[in-house]
Enzyme design. Structure first.
Site, mmCIF file in Angstrom:
data_model
loop_
_atom_site.group_PDB
_atom_site.id
_atom_site.type_symbol
_atom_site.label_atom_id
_atom_site.label_comp_id
_atom_site.label_asym_id
_atom_site.label_seq_id
_atom_site.Cartn_x
_atom_site.Cartn_y
_atom_site.Cartn_z
ATOM 1 C CD GLU A 44 -2.523 1.174 2.589
ATOM 2 O OE1 GLU A 44 -3.748 1.937 2.751
ATOM 3 O OE2 GLU A 44 -2.508 0.350 3.604
ATOM 4 C CE LYS A 130 -7.546 1.867 2.932
ATOM 5 N NZ LYS A 130 -6.235 2.100 3.808
ATOM 6 C CB CYS A 164 -5.054 -1.461 4.436
ATOM 7 S SG CYS A 164 -4.284 -1.628 5.961
#
Length: 309
Positions: A44, A130, A164
């Protein structure tokens, strides 16, 4: 093809130095491809950097001039997508013939997004933004929408990505399972031991291979003029790794990698996908559409839209 070689890269990002970060990403991807990897995953925010321990001068109801300056530096370190950096990454995957998923920070207008970038033998293929930045990440990153949830057919398995803590979103996982993900890529910075349980759960639930790439970041990797809350001792570990590769039945094939940088490589038996889905398919024969339904809105949601008559 019944077998695929996959690699997850564990390394720290270069905060405020995107040219150095890009050079490092290219070197690591070449290294992984040289080991036979046909799919490579980087952590990430690898390009643009993950500012672990920085607060950007924010308190409830106030911001500081110093924090605004830190954000300016971070903003200028982000990349445009597509842009020069994706051109170079795409040139490498064209040359090596591999697929790659690379974590980055995207600059779009005046907003930053945490993204997973997809590449293949054709070059740049697309991105996933995200959907929900976690906690203080919302100070620096915007929210993605449903229009960037791609699944990429590599010719030997369908690649998808969850960044994540998106891996904790049950409805997001279900939407991706419904798209037929075979190889679940999880760029992350979560180095907790219980992250391993999450990765094994996703593998078992989705009956897919899981490739989790985490950063290993030391205080010495950050510029000397920023001061993370963890302190300024150079060998302080800010992000402790834990990259791993898991099979569709929850078997750990490689990792978790701790205590340093490195590349994990594993041979994936693609026959494990139908073997594992024999008795469980979350959005197929084990689903109950007569009881449960999920509506997924993949419409782009820009803040402003041209008026139409």
């Amino acid at each position: 093809m019944t077998q695929l070689t996959a690699a997850v890269v564990q390394a720290g990002s270069k905060l405020f130095d995107t040219p150095a970060g890009l050079a490092r990403a290219l070197d690591l991807m070449r290294d992984a491809a040289g080991r036979g990897a046909e799919v490579v995953v980087l952590p990430e925010a690898f390009l643009g950097g993950y500012p672990k321990g920085l607060d950007f001068g924010v308190r409830v109801g106030s911001r500081t001039p110093e924090g605004r300056e830190t954000f300016r530096r971070y903003f200028e370190s982000a990349i445009t997508v597509p842009g020069p950096e994706t051109d170079e990454l795409g040139a490498l995957t064209r040359e090596s013939g591999c697929h790659a998923v690379v974590g980055a920070v995207e600059r779009a207008g005046s907003t930053l997004y945490c993204v997973a970038l997809f590449f293949g033998p054709e070059g740049y293929l697309g991105k996933h933004r995200k959907l929900m930045p976690t906690a203080a990440e919302r100070l620096i990153w915007g929210f993605g929408d449903g229009s960037t949830m791609p699944v990429v057919d590599s010719g030997h398995g369908r690649l998808g990505a969850a960044i994540c803590w998106e891996n904790y979103m049950p409805l997001f996982r279900t939407a991706m399972y419904a798209k037929g993900v075979d190889i679940w890529c999880a760029p992350t910075v979560d180095d907790r031991e219980n992250w391993q349980a999450t990765m094994r759960h996703v593998a078992l639930e989705g009956r897919c291979f899981v490739l989790s790439a985490n950063q290993y970041l030391l205080r010495s990797d950050l510029p000397g003029d920023v001061h993370p809350v963890q302190g300024d001792v150079p060998d302080t570990v800010l992000i402790g790794g834990g990259s791993t590769i898991v099979s569709p039945l929850g078997e750990v094939l490689a990792g978790p990698l701790r205590d340093g940088q490195g590349i994990l490589v594993a041979d994936l038996d693609l026959g494990d996908i139908p073997r594992s889905r024999f008795d469980f398919d979350a959005t197929g024969h084990y689903a109950r559409p007569d009881v449960f339904t999920l509506h997924v809105d993949e419409t782009p949601r820009p803040p402003t839209r041209p008026r139409t008559s």
